[in-house]
Scaffold this motif. Structure first.
Motif, mmCIF file in Angstrom:
data_model
loop_
_atom_site.group_PDB
_atom_site.id
_atom_site.type_symbol
_atom_site.label_atom_id
_atom_site.label_comp_id
_atom_site.label_asym_id
_atom_site.label_seq_id
_atom_site.Cartn_x
_atom_site.Cartn_y
_atom_site.Cartn_z
ATOM 1 N N GLU A 324 0.797 -1.234 0.000
ATOM 2 C CA GLU A 324 0.000 0.000 0.000
ATOM 3 C C GLU A 324 0.826 1.278 0.000
ATOM 4 N N GLY A 325 2.157 1.159 0.059
ATOM 5 C CA GLY A 325 2.982 2.364 -0.020
ATOM 6 C C GLY A 325 3.027 2.914 -1.441
ATOM 7 N N LYS A 326 3.704 4.060 -1.591
ATOM 8 C CA LYS A 326 3.856 4.641 -2.938
ATOM 9 C C LYS A 326 4.625 3.678 -3.840
ATOM 10 N N ASN A 327 5.578 2.969 -3.219
ATOM 11 C CA ASN A 327 6.315 1.915 -3.931
ATOM 12 C C ASN A 327 6.656 0.821 -2.930
ATOM 13 N N ILE A 328 7.234 -0.267 -3.420
ATOM 14 C CA ILE A 328 7.527 -1.420 -2.565
ATOM 15 C C ILE A 328 8.468 -1.040 -1.426
ATOM 16 N N GLU A 329 9.425 -0.203 -1.731
ATOM 17 C CA GLU A 329 10.469 0.137 -0.770
ATOM 18 C C GLU A 329 9.916 0.878 0.446
ATOM 19 N N GLU A 330 8.872 1.699 0.220
ATOM 20 C CA GLU A 330 8.381 2.588 1.276
ATOM 21 C C GLU A 330 7.912 1.818 2.515
ATOM 22 N N GLY A 331 7.165 0.731 2.297
ATOM 23 C CA GLY A 331 6.628 -0.010 3.450
ATOM 24 C C GLY A 331 7.447 -1.227 3.837
ATOM 25 N N PHE A 332 8.498 -1.514 3.041
ATOM 26 C CA PHE A 332 9.231 -2.772 3.246
ATOM 27 C C PHE A 332 9.879 -2.846 4.636
ATOM 28 N N GLY A 333 10.405 -1.706 5.109
ATOM 29 C CA GLY A 333 11.095 -1.693 6.416
ATOM 30 C C GLY A 333 10.183 -2.101 7.555
ATOM 31 N N ILE A 334 8.945 -1.535 7.576
ATOM 32 C CA ILE A 334 7.983 -1.877 8.647
ATOM 33 C C ILE A 334 7.581 -3.344 8.527
ATOM 34 N N ALA A 335 7.301 -3.778 7.284
ATOM 35 C CA ALA A 335 6.900 -5.178 7.064
ATOM 36 C C ALA A 335 8.010 -6.128 7.513
ATOM 37 N N PHE A 336 9.250 -5.740 7.246
ATOM 38 C CA PHE A 336 10.397 -6.582 7.616
ATOM 39 C C PHE A 336 10.464 -6.743 9.138
ATOM 40 N N ARG A 337 10.166 -5.641 9.871
ATOM 41 C CA ARG A 337 10.165 -5.739 11.338
ATOM 42 C C ARG A 337 9.040 -6.625 11.849
ATOM 43 N N VAL A 338 7.896 -6.582 11.168
ATOM 44 C CA VAL A 338 6.774 -7.480 11.528
ATOM 45 C C VAL A 338 7.226 -8.934 11.376
ATOM 46 N N LEU A 339 7.874 -9.241 10.239
ATOM 47 C CA LEU A 339 8.358 -10.611 9.988
ATOM 48 C C LEU A 339 9.348 -11.031 11.067
ATOM 49 N N GLN A 340 10.270 -10.126 11.423
ATOM 50 C CA GLN A 340 11.302 -10.459 12.412
ATOM 51 C C GLN A 340 10.700 -10.642 13.808
#
Length: 466
Positions: A324-340
């Protein structure tokens, strides 16, 4: 002589004695027809006969209005009024005149012939909540009697705070009320009375359960992250409850402690983990709220995933944040923390995102996703390859597919990908570059596929090489 049951006659005679004001004689007559219940804790008000007696006695103690009609009152009525009003006018509980003879008479019949619920209801009717509570404790009545006789009437008449004050006055630690309070919470939950439940949990200082109720307030009924954005105060309250609980646990850990037996317990590690979850949910909420406000939000799901759900829901949160971010990179950091933080299966999440990108025809962003995965620092060697293979399981015709496959790390995976989308010539070209024995096996496999799909050109090339 006729063998009829004399109970009715004794009851009528007793009622006549009551009406005549002859209380002792009435007791004697009723003793012959009234019997105590088998189970004092049954959830009713005793026999109809006892209820009639109580009803009459209570109606006799109603206040007398001074009006012109009093001049026509009979002598007997005036005598009854004088007798009722003059007998030991002691002030007691809530300022009511309690110790007149008719009031004592009610208690005599209730204690002799009726149930604990009827006694408690009588006290509650006459604003004697303290007496009702002490009777409940002394008789060790079950929690159903507390709910039916005290708790429901208290909150229905707006006297929940008065009840809480009395519970605390009788037992400041609330331990003797533990069973009753937990039962009240369960009752409120069944009824979906969550605001009263939350108030009660705060009174009980049951911070862990209060935090759980706040989670419900935050998530329930929300259809978008814009709505959740407006409910973030509940997230702050969850954190406050958990922090207070941690302080109480650390304060009491030094002492010998038997208290807090009815309050929900949780290890300090688990509490800290939940606080981290709340922090992460706040970040997710702000990010997705922003995406919805700026119009970049694409996904429209019927259910709204949050980090307070099960692992499947947490996977949905991670996917939603990436997509849902402007691009993949924008939300990837938060998603990565969820996964971790929740140790979710990363490949499952990334594959799900990639499939969604194919559906949305955002093919260029698949490469950006693969780039983010590779740069995350914890990706296994074949993670990127597996994302592409999982996509090909569902979608065979992806534009720019050749470039995606060429970017794969492993030749074996490239061959598998080419075979899956029936690009047998490309599969053959990669196969022949392998070590001899393995190349033979791979080319034979490509030849079989060419034969079954009727591709004579590739079949002939394979045969010639072999």
């Amino acid at each position: 002589k006729s063998g009829l049951d004399p109970g009715g006659a004794w009851h009528a005679w007793g009622m006549a004695c009551l009406k005549a004001g002859n209380l002792n004689s009435a007791r004697e007559k009723f003793n012959r027809c009234l019997k105590p219940p088998m189970d004092l804790n049954q959830l009713n008000h005793g026999s109809r006969l006892v209820q009639d007696v109580i009803q009459y006695l209570e109606s006799t103690v109603k206040p007398v209005l001074i009006a012109d009609d009093d001049y026509f009152a009979t002598l007997r009525e005036l005598e009854a009024t004088v007798r009722t009003r003059s007998l030991s006018l002691e002030m007691m509980c809530e300022g009511k005149i309690q110790h007149n003879s008719y009031y004592q008479e009610c208690l005599f019949y209730l204690h002799s012939y009726s149930t604990n619920l009827a006694i408690i209801n009588f006290y509650m009717r006459h604003d004697c909540m303290r007496e009702a509570l002490l009777h409940l404790l002394n008789k060790e009545s079950p929690s159903e009697v507390f709910i039916e006789g005290i708790f429901i009437p208290s909150y229905e008449s707006g006297k929940l705070h008065m009840l809480e004050n009395l519970l605390e006055t009788i037992d400041p630690g609330l331990e003797s009320w533990g069973v009753y309070l937990i039962a009240a919470c369960k009752y409120l939950q069944r009824k979906n009375y969550y605001h009263i439940l939350y108030e009660l949990q705060q009174f009980m200082k049951d911070h862990v359960r209060a935090a759980m109720t706040c989670i419900r307030f935050f998530t329930h009924g929300a259809k978008s992250y814009t709505e959740l954005g407006g409910k973030q105060t509940w997230l702050l309250k969850i954190k406050d409850h958990l922090k207070v609980y941690l302080q109480e646990v650390s304060r009491s850990s030094g002492r010998k402690k038997m208290a807090f037996t009815f309050r929900k317990k949780m290890s300090a590690t688990d509490v800290s983990r939940h606080i981290n979850t709340v922090d992460l949910q706040m970040e997710v909420t702000k990010f997705l709220h922003q995406c919805e406000s700026s119009g970049t939000s694409q996904m429209t799901d019927s259910s709204l995933p949050t980090l307070f759900g099960n692992n499947n829901m947490k996977v949905d949160v991670a996917c939603k944040v990436i997509l849902e971010g402007k691009n993949i990179e924008e939300g990837f950091g938060i998603a990565f923390r969820v996964l971790q933080d929740f140790q979710l299966e990363a490949t499952e999440v990334y594959s799900k995102v990639a499939k969604q990108l194919v559906k949305q025809q955002k093919y260029s962003e698949i490469r950006q996703l693969l780039k983010c995965v590779n740069e995350s620092g914890v990706a296994a060697k074949n993670d990127g390859d597996n994302i592409i293979l999982n996509c090909l399981n569902e979608f065979k015709n992806i534009p720019d597919l050749d470039n995606l496959i060429q970017d794969m790390d492993s030749d074996e995976n490239k061959i598998q990908a080419y075979m899956m989308c029936n690009k047998l010539r490309s599969a053959y070209l990669v196969s022949v570059r392998q070590e001899k024995a393995r190349a033979v096996q791979l080319v034979q496999h490509v030849q079989q596929l060419a034969e079954s799909s009727g591709d004579d050109v590739v079949k002939a090339i394979c045969a010639q090489w072999l």
